[in-house]
Enzyme design. Sequence first.
Site, PDB file in Angstrom:
ATOM      1  N   HIS A  72       0.845  -1.194   0.000  1.00  0.00           N
ATOM      2  CA  HIS A  72       0.000   0.000   0.000  1.00  0.00           C
ATOM      3  C   HIS A  72       0.875   1.236   0.000  1.00  0.00           C
ATOM      4  O   HIS A  72       1.831   1.314   0.762  1.00  0.00           O
ATOM      5  CB  HIS A  72      -0.896   0.027   1.239  1.00  0.00           C
ATOM      6  CG  HIS A  72      -2.100  -0.854   1.124  1.00  0.00           C
ATOM      7  ND1 HIS A  72      -3.322  -0.523   1.633  1.00  0.00           N
ATOM      8  CD2 HIS A  72      -2.260  -2.062   0.539  1.00  0.00           C
ATOM      9  CE1 HIS A  72      -4.195  -1.491   1.373  1.00  0.00           C
ATOM     10  NE2 HIS A  72      -3.563  -2.432   0.717  1.00  0.00           N
ATOM     11  N   TYR A 196      -9.017   5.674   7.756  1.00  0.00           N
ATOM     12  CA  TYR A 196      -9.116   6.040   9.168  1.00  0.00           C
ATOM     13  C   TYR A 196     -10.190   7.114   9.264  1.00  0.00           C
ATOM     14  O   TYR A 196      -9.980   8.240   8.802  1.00  0.00           O
ATOM     15  CB  TYR A 196      -7.777   6.582   9.673  1.00  0.00           C
ATOM     16  CG  TYR A 196      -6.717   5.526   9.862  1.00  0.00           C
ATOM     17  CD1 TYR A 196      -6.013   4.995   8.787  1.00  0.00           C
ATOM     18  CD2 TYR A 196      -6.404   5.061  11.143  1.00  0.00           C
ATOM     19  CE1 TYR A 196      -5.042   4.031   8.967  1.00  0.00           C
ATOM     20  CE2 TYR A 196      -5.436   4.081  11.334  1.00  0.00           C
ATOM     21  CZ  TYR A 196      -4.763   3.578  10.253  1.00  0.00           C
ATOM     22  OH  TYR A 196      -3.808   2.608  10.438  1.00  0.00           O
ATOM     23  N   PRO A 288      -3.427   0.113  18.821  1.00  0.00           N
ATOM     24  CA  PRO A 288      -3.166  -0.329  17.450  1.00  0.00           C
ATOM     25  C   PRO A 288      -3.377   0.728  16.365  1.00  0.00           C
ATOM     26  O   PRO A 288      -3.116   0.463  15.200  1.00  0.00           O
ATOM     27  CB  PRO A 288      -4.128  -1.510  17.258  1.00  0.00           C
ATOM     28  CG  PRO A 288      -5.150  -1.382  18.321  1.00  0.00           C
ATOM     29  CD  PRO A 288      -4.539  -0.627  19.444  1.00  0.00           C
ATOM     30  N   LYS A 292       1.842  -0.291  15.094  1.00  0.00           N
ATOM     31  CA  LYS A 292       3.266  -0.363  15.405  1.00  0.00           C
ATOM     32  C   LYS A 292       3.697  -1.582  16.224  1.00  0.00           C
ATOM     33  O   LYS A 292       4.890  -1.896  16.283  1.00  0.00           O
ATOM     34  CB  LYS A 292       3.685   0.908  16.185  1.00  0.00           C
ATOM     35  CG  LYS A 292       3.719   2.155  15.338  1.00  0.00           C
ATOM     36  CD  LYS A 292       4.957   2.200  14.465  1.00  0.00           C
ATOM     37  CE  LYS A 292       4.838   3.171  13.327  1.00  0.00           C
ATOM     38  NZ  LYS A 292       4.500   2.585  12.031  1.00  0.00           N
ATOM     39  N   TYR A 380       4.400   6.304   9.792  1.00  0.00           N
ATOM     40  CA  TYR A 380       3.503   5.198   9.475  1.00  0.00           C
ATOM     41  C   TYR A 380       4.226   4.081   8.731  1.00  0.00           C
ATOM     42  O   TYR A 380       4.080   2.904   9.064  1.00  0.00           O
ATOM     43  CB  TYR A 380       2.308   5.707   8.655  1.00  0.00           C
ATOM     44  CG  TYR A 380       1.153   4.737   8.647  1.00  0.00           C
ATOM     45  CD1 TYR A 380       0.195   4.754   9.654  1.00  0.00           C
ATOM     46  CD2 TYR A 380       1.032   3.787   7.646  1.00  0.00           C
ATOM     47  CE1 TYR A 380      -0.855   3.847   9.662  1.00  0.00           C
ATOM     48  CE2 TYR A 380      -0.019   2.879   7.638  1.00  0.00           C
ATOM     49  CZ  TYR A 380      -0.957   2.915   8.665  1.00  0.00           C
ATOM     50  OH  TYR A 380      -1.985   2.005   8.666  1.00  0.00           O
TER      51      TYR A 380
HETATM   52  C1  LIG Z   1      -6.563  -5.847  17.371  1.00  0.00           C
HETATM   53  C2  LIG Z   1      -5.072  -5.655  17.225  1.00  0.00           C
HETATM   54  C3  LIG Z   1      -4.588  -5.089  16.065  1.00  0.00           C
HETATM   55  C4  LIG Z   1      -3.227  -4.900  15.908  1.00  0.00           C
HETATM   56  N1  LIG Z   1      -2.776  -4.328  14.741  1.00  0.00           N
HETATM   57  C5  LIG Z   1      -1.442  -4.169  14.569  1.00  0.00           C
HETATM   58  C6  LIG Z   1      -0.911  -3.702  13.313  1.00  0.00           C
HETATM   59  O1  LIG Z   1      -1.641  -3.443  12.342  1.00  0.00           O
HETATM   60  N2  LIG Z   1       0.436  -3.588  13.198  1.00  0.00           N
HETATM   61  C7  LIG Z   1       1.273  -3.913  14.234  1.00  0.00           C
HETATM   62  O2  LIG Z   1       2.494  -3.788  14.087  1.00  0.00           O
HETATM   63  N3  LIG Z   1       0.801  -4.384  15.429  1.00  0.00           N
HETATM   64  C8  LIG Z   1      -0.526  -4.531  15.619  1.00  0.00           C
HETATM   65  N4  LIG Z   1      -0.993  -5.070  16.790  1.00  0.00           N
HETATM   66  C9  LIG Z   1      -0.059  -5.457  17.846  1.00  0.00           C
HETATM   67  C10 LIG Z   1       0.606  -6.804  17.595  1.00  0.00           C
HETATM   68  O3  LIG Z   1      -0.362  -7.804  17.363  1.00  0.00           O
HETATM   69  C11 LIG Z   1       1.497  -7.183  18.782  1.00  0.00           C
HETATM   70  O4  LIG Z   1       2.307  -6.076  19.098  1.00  0.00           O
HETATM   71  C12 LIG Z   1       2.372  -8.402  18.487  1.00  0.00           C
HETATM   72  O5  LIG Z   1       1.601  -9.573  18.564  1.00  0.00           O
HETATM   73  C13 LIG Z   1       3.556  -8.506  19.456  1.00  0.00           C
HETATM   74  O6  LIG Z   1       4.263  -9.708  19.210  1.00  0.00           O
HETATM   75  P1  LIG Z   1       4.983 -10.470  20.409  1.00  0.00           P
HETATM   76  O7  LIG Z   1       5.622 -11.661  19.797  1.00  0.00           O
HETATM   77  O8  LIG Z   1       5.789  -9.517  21.176  1.00  0.00           O
HETATM   78  O9  LIG Z   1       3.809 -10.890  21.397  1.00  0.00           O
HETATM   79  P2  LIG Z   1       2.589 -11.928  21.169  1.00  0.00           P
HETATM   80  O10 LIG Z   1       2.143 -11.924  19.750  1.00  0.00           O
HETATM   81  O11 LIG Z   1       1.595 -11.593  22.225  1.00  0.00           O
HETATM   82  O12 LIG Z   1       3.235 -13.330  21.455  1.00  0.00           O
HETATM   83  C14 LIG Z   1       3.562 -13.774  22.756  1.00  0.00           C
HETATM   84  C15 LIG Z   1       3.490 -15.279  22.793  1.00  0.00           C
HETATM   85  O13 LIG Z   1       3.866 -15.722  24.093  1.00  0.00           O
HETATM   86  C16 LIG Z   1       2.963 -16.723  24.504  1.00  0.00           C
HETATM   87  N5  LIG Z   1       2.963 -16.745  25.971  1.00  0.00           N
HETATM   88  C17 LIG Z   1       2.324 -15.912  26.823  1.00  0.00           C
HETATM   89  N6  LIG Z   1       2.570 -16.247  28.080  1.00  0.00           N
HETATM   90  C18 LIG Z   1       3.387 -17.333  28.052  1.00  0.00           C
HETATM   91  C19 LIG Z   1       3.959 -18.135  29.043  1.00  0.00           C
HETATM   92  N7  LIG Z   1       3.742 -17.907  30.356  1.00  0.00           N
HETATM   93  N8  LIG Z   1       4.754 -19.169  28.669  1.00  0.00           N
HETATM   94  C20 LIG Z   1       4.973 -19.425  27.345  1.00  0.00           C
HETATM   95  N9  LIG Z   1       4.424 -18.682  26.351  1.00  0.00           N
HETATM   96  C21 LIG Z   1       3.636 -17.638  26.700  1.00  0.00           C
HETATM   97  C22 LIG Z   1       1.640 -16.317  23.898  1.00  0.00           C
HETATM   98  O14 LIG Z   1       0.735 -17.407  23.788  1.00  0.00           O
HETATM   99  C23 LIG Z   1       2.088 -15.809  22.542  1.00  0.00           C
HETATM  100  O15 LIG Z   1       2.127 -16.822  21.565  1.00  0.00           O
HETATM  101  C24 LIG Z   1      -2.349  -5.283  16.957  1.00  0.00           C
HETATM  102  C25 LIG Z   1      -2.841  -5.872  18.124  1.00  0.00           C
HETATM  103  C26 LIG Z   1      -4.186  -6.061  18.270  1.00  0.00           C
HETATM  104  C27 LIG Z   1      -4.716  -6.715  19.525  1.00  0.00           C
END
Ligand SMILES: Cc1cc2nc3c(=O)[nH]c(=O)nc-3n(C[C@H](O)[C@H](O)[C@H](O)COP(=O)(O)OP(=O)(O)OC[C@H]3O[C@@H](n4cnc5c(N)ncnc54)[C@H](O)[C@@H]3O)c2cc1C
Length: 392
Positions: A72, A196, A288, A292, A380
């Site tokens: 995009h 948006y 969100p 980011k 962005y």
């Molecule tokens: C509705 C929504 C829309 C979003 N849109 C965007 C977007 O457009 N762009 C963007 O960049 N970000 C977006 N985000 C944010 C993004 O999804 C998160 O920032 C991202 O998932 C972070 O990745 P992570 O690996 O740090 O954490 P997570 O994806 O939360 O992964 C953590 C993992 O650890 C596991 N875990 C938890 N506790 C334990 C434990 N005790 N022992 C073992 N494993 C465990 C979980 O099951 C999970 O699999 C959005 C979030 C939401 C909710």
Amino acid sequence: MRTQVGIVGAGPAGLLLSHLLHLRGIDSVVLEARSREYVEQRVRAGVLEQGTVDVLNEAGVGARMSAEGLPHHGIELRYGGAGHRIPFERLVPGRAITVYGQQEVVKDLIARRLADGGKILFDVPDVVPHSLEADPYLTFQGERLDCDVIAGCDGFHGVCRPSIPDGVLSIFQRDYPFAWLGILAQVPPSAEELIYSRGDRGFALHSMRSPEISRFYLQVPPDASLDDWPDERIWAELRARLETVPGFALTEGPIISRDLSAMRSFVAEPMRYGRLYLAGDAAHIVPPTGAKGLNLAVADVRVLTEALAGLYATGSTELLDAYSATCLKRVWRAQHFSWWMTTLLHTFDTDDPYGRRLQTSHLDYVTSSEAAATTLAENYVGLPFDFGAPRD
Ligand SMILES: Cc1cc2nc3c(=O)[nH]c(=O)nc-3n(C[C@H](O)[C@H](O)[C@H](O)COP(=O)(O)OP(=O)(O)OC[C@H]3O[C@@H](n4cnc5c(N)ncnc54)[C@H](O)[C@@H]3O)c2cc1C
């Protein structure tokens, strides 16, 4: 069991870290609380910054993203009965975003780790980190995993950040007085780009995951329940908030998934304690609106990989010691941008006519000034990884 890096969490942060470390010859084991099916189906982010796309391509896990992701080159800000495009191709030439679901990134990374012989243990809900200051190890299901370093990639509700002793972390937090109701609908997008939309009924976002699947979000009260939102109400509200410019009609269809997300800003500093390094949502959360969160997770593990590669190549802890400060520079930039987008586009209980006028004035500025639009565009699509050096 023994490994070099014990990784807690198989989200984007943990999986990408494990893969990047493997490319540098560093061994890791990933422990994930949930099942493989669950993490591969979890619908969340979908907007990948240019730098995230580059990291995935350079790491050799971008083939499906390149084939199926949607590049995009702009977004629309819609308010006051008109739409205003922010054209990335003119404001930030050569940089764009790619729409590709987070769960697809997760699927690609899991497939690649397993094909490379990587070790990911799913369904391990009882991980406990120990001895964080020296000789760290993780226990789970009667097993013990010794490691040089623990990477806490276990998201906001994980076990790693709470295992840091009281008083070590400084917490910076803001909760917003609304939530987002998100839906996936089996229906082609109603427009080619993200919209948006800000209006008196609240914020709405038109997005997509593929040419056949649309993603929509509605600002809803913080205590909203999915039971309050039957399909007809969701579509009626989306129409009311998005069909605000002449000629725009929403394409409706079956809703195939729905979720509610709290809106929160959160940073824990430093992102390290002893031999435990936090990455991604385990250390910081953004609302969100700025898209980011996933991108910050990728940026963190990129820094952590370099730091660990430095440790194993030369024994130097210089980059590891700088890990938290290096990441936090980008984290705080994304915090500001996400807060700014959120306050620009949502309605607040505390809004008075003066506040609404200020919001409109700011939107008018962003959509009419090249400098202001460029500020939005460059944040962005994502600032370069080496941003932050003074300009002269
Ligand atoms: C509705 C929504 C829309 C979003 N849109 C965007 C977007 O457009 N762009 C963007 O960049 N970000 C977006 N985000 C944010 C993004 O999804 C998160 O920032 C991202 O998932 C972070 O990745 P992570 O690996 O740090 O954490 P997570 O994806 O939360 O992964 C953590 C993992 O650890 C596991 N875990 C938890 N506790 C334990 C434990 N005790 N022992 C073992 N494993 C465990 C979980 O099951 C999970 O699999 C959005 C979030 C939401 C909710």
